[in-house]
Scaffold this motif. Structure first.
Motif, PDB file in Angstrom:
ATOM      1  N   HIS A 145       0.826  -1.202   0.000  1.00  0.00           N
ATOM      2  CA  HIS A 145       0.000   0.000   0.000  1.00  0.00           C
ATOM      3  C   HIS A 145       0.864   1.257   0.000  1.00  0.00           C
ATOM      4  O   HIS A 145       0.550   2.231  -0.703  1.00  0.00           O
ATOM      5  CB  HIS A 145      -0.925  -0.001   1.219  1.00  0.00           C
ATOM      6  N   LYS A 146       1.947   1.236   0.775  1.00  0.00           N
ATOM      7  CA  LYS A 146       2.844   2.394   0.824  1.00  0.00           C
ATOM      8  C   LYS A 146       3.480   2.645  -0.534  1.00  0.00           C
ATOM      9  O   LYS A 146       3.643   3.794  -0.962  1.00  0.00           O
ATOM     10  CB  LYS A 146       3.941   2.168   1.880  1.00  0.00           C
ATOM     11  N   ALA A 147       3.854   1.562  -1.226  1.00  0.00           N
ATOM     12  CA  ALA A 147       4.474   1.713  -2.547  1.00  0.00           C
ATOM     13  C   ALA A 147       3.467   2.259  -3.559  1.00  0.00           C
ATOM     14  O   ALA A 147       3.807   3.121  -4.387  1.00  0.00           O
ATOM     15  CB  ALA A 147       5.021   0.361  -3.015  1.00  0.00           C
ATOM     16  N   VAL A 148       2.224   1.771  -3.488  1.00  0.00           N
ATOM     17  CA  VAL A 148       1.182   2.258  -4.403  1.00  0.00           C
ATOM     18  C   VAL A 148       0.925   3.744  -4.153  1.00  0.00           C
ATOM     19  O   VAL A 148       0.832   4.540  -5.097  1.00  0.00           O
ATOM     20  CB  VAL A 148      -0.120   1.444  -4.237  1.00  0.00           C
ATOM     21  N   GLU A 149       0.828   4.121  -2.873  1.00  0.00           N
ATOM     22  CA  GLU A 149       0.589   5.526  -2.521  1.00  0.00           C
ATOM     23  C   GLU A 149       1.730   6.429  -2.978  1.00  0.00           C
ATOM     24  O   GLU A 149       1.524   7.608  -3.274  1.00  0.00           O
ATOM     25  CB  GLU A 149       0.393   5.653  -1.004  1.00  0.00           C
ATOM     26  N   ALA A 150       2.937   5.867  -3.055  1.00  0.00           N
ATOM     27  CA  ALA A 150       4.097   6.646  -3.506  1.00  0.00           C
ATOM     28  C   ALA A 150       4.147   6.777  -5.031  1.00  0.00           C
ATOM     29  O   ALA A 150       5.038   7.456  -5.559  1.00  0.00           O
ATOM     30  CB  ALA A 150       5.385   5.993  -3.002  1.00  0.00           C
ATOM     31  N   GLY A 151       3.211   6.140  -5.725  1.00  0.00           N
ATOM     32  CA  GLY A 151       3.151   6.260  -7.176  1.00  0.00           C
ATOM     33  C   GLY A 151       4.003   5.258  -7.932  1.00  0.00           C
ATOM     34  O   GLY A 151       4.364   5.495  -9.094  1.00  0.00           O
ATOM     35  N   ALA A 152       4.309   4.118  -7.295  1.00  0.00           N
ATOM     36  CA  ALA A 152       5.238   3.152  -7.892  1.00  0.00           C
ATOM     37  C   ALA A 152       4.727   2.574  -9.211  1.00  0.00           C
ATOM     38  O   ALA A 152       5.499   2.400 -10.155  1.00  0.00           O
ATOM     39  CB  ALA A 152       5.521   2.022  -6.903  1.00  0.00           C
ATOM     40  N   ILE A 153       3.427   2.287  -9.287  1.00  0.00           N
ATOM     41  CA  ILE A 153       2.905   1.597 -10.478  1.00  0.00           C
ATOM     42  C   ILE A 153       3.069   2.444 -11.735  1.00  0.00           C
ATOM     43  O   ILE A 153       3.559   1.962 -12.765  1.00  0.00           O
ATOM     44  CB  ILE A 153       1.438   1.185 -10.255  1.00  0.00           C
ATOM     45  N   SER A 154       2.672   3.688 -11.673  1.00  0.00           N
ATOM     46  CA  SER A 154       2.793   4.564 -12.842  1.00  0.00           C
ATOM     47  C   SER A 154       4.238   4.712 -13.286  1.00  0.00           C
ATOM     48  O   SER A 154       4.554   4.641 -14.477  1.00  0.00           O
ATOM     49  CB  SER A 154       2.204   5.942 -12.515  1.00  0.00           C
ATOM     50  N   VAL A 155       5.139   4.892 -12.314  1.00  0.00           N
ATOM     51  CA  VAL A 155       6.565   5.061 -12.630  1.00  0.00           C
ATOM     52  C   VAL A 155       7.137   3.789 -13.258  1.00  0.00           C
ATOM     53  O   VAL A 155       7.915   3.849 -14.220  1.00  0.00           O
ATOM     54  CB  VAL A 155       7.353   5.448 -11.359  1.00  0.00           C
ATOM     55  N   ILE A 156       6.754   2.628 -12.740  1.00  0.00           N
ATOM     56  CA  ILE A 156       7.254   1.356 -13.280  1.00  0.00           C
ATOM     57  C   ILE A 156       6.759   1.129 -14.705  1.00  0.00           C
ATOM     58  O   ILE A 156       7.516   0.686 -15.581  1.00  0.00           O
ATOM     59  CB  ILE A 156       6.857   0.184 -12.360  1.00  0.00           C
ATOM     60  N   ILE A 157       5.488   1.456 -14.967  1.00  0.00           N
ATOM     61  CA  ILE A 157       4.960   1.321 -16.333  1.00  0.00           C
ATOM     62  C   ILE A 157       5.744   2.212 -17.293  1.00  0.00           C
ATOM     63  O   ILE A 157       6.119   1.789 -18.397  1.00  0.00           O
ATOM     64  CB  ILE A 157       3.461   1.683 -16.378  1.00  0.00           C
ATOM     65  N   GLU A 158       6.021   3.438 -16.861  1.00  0.00           N
ATOM     66  CA  GLU A 158       6.788   4.362 -17.710  1.00  0.00           C
ATOM     67  C   GLU A 158       8.204   3.822 -17.947  1.00  0.00           C
ATOM     68  O   GLU A 158       8.755   3.958 -19.046  1.00  0.00           O
ATOM     69  CB  GLU A 158       6.864   5.748 -17.050  1.00  0.00           C
ATOM     70  N   LEU A 159       8.790   3.215 -16.914  1.00  0.00           N
ATOM     71  CA  LEU A 159      10.130   2.629 -17.062  1.00  0.00           C
ATOM     72  C   LEU A 159      10.126   1.491 -18.074  1.00  0.00           C
ATOM     73  O   LEU A 159      11.040   1.367 -18.889  1.00  0.00           O
ATOM     74  CB  LEU A 159      10.624   2.107 -15.710  1.00  0.00           C
ATOM     75  N   LEU A 160       9.094   0.658 -18.009  1.00  0.00           N
ATOM     76  CA  LEU A 160       9.006  -0.470 -18.925  1.00  0.00           C
ATOM     77  C   LEU A 160       8.835  -0.020 -20.377  1.00  0.00           C
ATOM     78  O   LEU A 160       9.126  -0.777 -21.310  1.00  0.00           O
ATOM     79  CB  LEU A 160       7.837  -1.381 -18.528  1.00  0.00           C
ATOM     80  N   MET A 161       8.389   1.215 -20.562  1.00  0.00           N
ATOM     81  CA  MET A 161       8.255   1.766 -21.915  1.00  0.00           C
ATOM     82  C   MET A 161       9.576   2.344 -22.426  1.00  0.00           C
ATOM     83  O   MET A 161       9.696   2.669 -23.604  1.00  0.00           O
ATOM     84  CB  MET A 161       7.178   2.863 -21.923  1.00  0.00           C
ATOM     85  N   ASP A 162      10.555   2.464 -21.515  1.00  0.00           N
ATOM     86  CA  ASP A 162      11.870   3.015 -21.866  1.00  0.00           C
ATOM     87  C   ASP A 162      12.761   1.895 -22.400  1.00  0.00           C
ATOM     88  O   ASP A 162      13.063   0.938 -21.693  1.00  0.00           O
ATOM     89  CB  ASP A 162      12.499   3.643 -20.609  1.00  0.00           C
ATOM     90  N   GLU A 163      13.189   1.999 -23.634  1.00  0.00           N
ATOM     91  CA  GLU A 163      13.993   0.946 -24.266  1.00  0.00           C
ATOM     92  C   GLU A 163      15.329   0.732 -23.563  1.00  0.00           C
ATOM     93  O   GLU A 163      15.819  -0.391 -23.487  1.00  0.00           O
ATOM     94  CB  GLU A 163      14.230   1.284 -25.747  1.00  0.00           C
ATOM     95  N   SER A 164      15.929   1.809 -23.051  1.00  0.00           N
ATOM     96  CA  SER A 164      17.224   1.667 -22.369  1.00  0.00           C
ATOM     97  C   SER A 164      17.083   0.843 -21.094  1.00  0.00           C
ATOM     98  O   SER A 164      17.977   0.075 -20.730  1.00  0.00           O
ATOM     99  CB  SER A 164      17.815   3.042 -22.049  1.00  0.00           C
ATOM    100  N   PHE A 165      15.962   0.966 -20.388  1.00  0.00           N
ATOM    101  CA  PHE A 165      15.722   0.170 -19.182  1.00  0.00           C
ATOM    102  C   PHE A 165      15.450  -1.282 -19.556  1.00  0.00           C
ATOM    103  O   PHE A 165      15.925  -2.209 -18.903  1.00  0.00           O
ATOM    104  CB  PHE A 165      14.540   0.746 -18.402  1.00  0.00           C
TER     105      PHE A 165
END
Length: 408
Positions: free
Chosen positions: A264-284
């Motif tokens: 819950h703490k990770a979700v509240e910190a915005g982890a999901i949105s940031v991780i999705i954006e990272l997965l869209m980054d080819e370098s990552f």
């Protein structure tokens, strides 16, 4: 070297099987070449004697001067046969010298600066020095500097101590000691503060150190982490200050999310949105381990209602996760299927099911059943297909061959 020359067997290191240049004795009484035993003990992080298999109680390596002189004399005797003479090695740093250096640094800020510069030079020389610094209490000394100066506006002293503490590559026992002593909370708070407003390099070092420390933490210590830890870790992911820092931050989430209310703490910190954006980054995504850890975290976060809601709120989430199935690794594929099973089981709406069909999720689930994939992954894919068979099986969007092969 001439092949006819017979090298005395006791001149050879039991590990490298080469002539010893700097013979040292370990606590079990066996002599090794310093370079070989250091790599065995410090780089490989083993604590047993290679010959006797007994535990090496003392980390101190005692120089075998008598054997070294014999080897040097033998090399000189056979110099005409191409045997190279072995130079006398430099005397390694000792615990007493380090303790005096730390004690003298307490008198002024200037002496602390000198001390840290000297320590950096010592660390850079060899692995034995790092272990000697550990025994002399240098990690605790550096942690104190970081805690005491972590809120200073210049932070230069803290930055140097932070860099040194990271490069010391401290053992698990030392990291546990830093976490479990009276100021255990201080080191984590200080690392979080540096991650929040430190310079680029220090933010990276703080993240890497936080990863190392939390890996040895007890479950109760992880369950009681403050929300600020999650906020700053997610911010490191979002800022992408370096590839190593990003992977370390993701590793932190993998370590701490399974415990207590940390999802819950990770979700509240915005982890999901940031991780999705990272997965869209080819370098990552170019490095397999990064996307694997990202999928592990997404799976854990989608096990709670808030996580599933945030996942579905991101417009690209379904397409991005679908793309990772059978494209990264078996682990990533398994976690991606688990994510879809979570949202498909608890959040299914006609619109969501249609979107999953249109974005190719159903086709990917069929592919999982057909290719060489883990049996558990296949079971989850089959479960999800059967769960929504009434909607997907009769859809005109599904190819005829898949309709005929639909699991019953």
């Amino acid at each position: 070297m001439d092949q006819e020359i017979e090298i005395p067997p006791f001149f050879l290191c039991p590990i490298s099987l080469e002539i010893m240049k700097d013979p040292v004795i370990v606590s079990t009484g066996i002599t090794y070449d310093r370079d070989s035993i250091e790599k065995w003990l410090f780089s490989s992080k083993k604590n047993s004697c290679p010959v006797t298999k007994q535990d090496i109680i003392e980390a101190d390596l005692t120089p075998n001067h008598t054997l070294r002189r014999l080897i040097q004399s033998w090399c000189t005797l056979y110099a005409s046969y191409g045997v190279e003479r072995i130079p006398t090695p430099r005397r390694p740093i000792c615990k007493a010298e380090i303790e005096k250096l730390i004690k003298d640094s307490a008198s002024s800020h200037k002496n602390q600066v000198k001390c840290l510069k000297r320590l950096r030079h010592i660390v850079s020389e060899n692995a034995t020095n790092k272990r000697c610094l550990e025994v002399a209490g240098v990690p605790e000394f550096l942690a104190t500097i970081i805690s005491n100066n972590g809120f200073d506006s210049s932070m230069s002293l803290s930055d140097e101590a932070l860099s040194l503490l990271y490069h010391l590559e401290s053992s698990e026992a030392v990291l546990k000691n830093l976490l479990n002593n009276k100021k255990g909370d201080d080191i984590i708070k200080s690392l979080i503060k540096i991650m929040q407003r430190g310079i680029y390099e220090s933010r990276a070092y703080a993240t890497l150190l936080l990863k190392n420390i939390l890996e040895v933490a007890e479950p109760m210590q992880i369950m009681t982490l403050k929300p600020s830890v999650f906020t700053e870790v997610v911010q490191i992911l979002d800022d992408r200050i370096s590839h190593k820092a990003t992977k370390a931050a993701m590793h932190v989430l993998v370590t701490i999310c399974p415990w207590g209310r940390n999802r819950h703490k990770a979700v509240e910190a915005g982890a999901i949105s940031v991780i999705i954006e990272l997965l869209m980054d080819e370098s990552f995504s170019s490095d397999r381990r990064g996307p694997e850890m990202a999928m592990v975290v997404l799976d854990m976060l989608c096990q709670c209602a808030e996580g599933r809601a945030e996942f579905l709120n991101h417009g690209a989430a379904i397409a991005v996760v679908c793309k990772k199935i059978l494209r990264v690794s078996q682990t990533a594929s398994d976690r991606a299927v688990r994510v879809f099973l979570s949202v498909g089981r608890f959040c299914a709406t006609p619109a969501l099911l249609q979107e999953m069909l249109q974005l190719g999720v159903v086709e990917k689930l069929f592919l999982v059943l057909q290719v060489s994939c883990g049996s558990k992954t296949k079971e989850k894919a089959k479960e999800l297909l059967k769960l929504h068979a009434r909607v997907w099986k009769d859809s005109p969007c599904l190819p005829r061959n898949m309709i005929l092969a639909y699991p019953s």
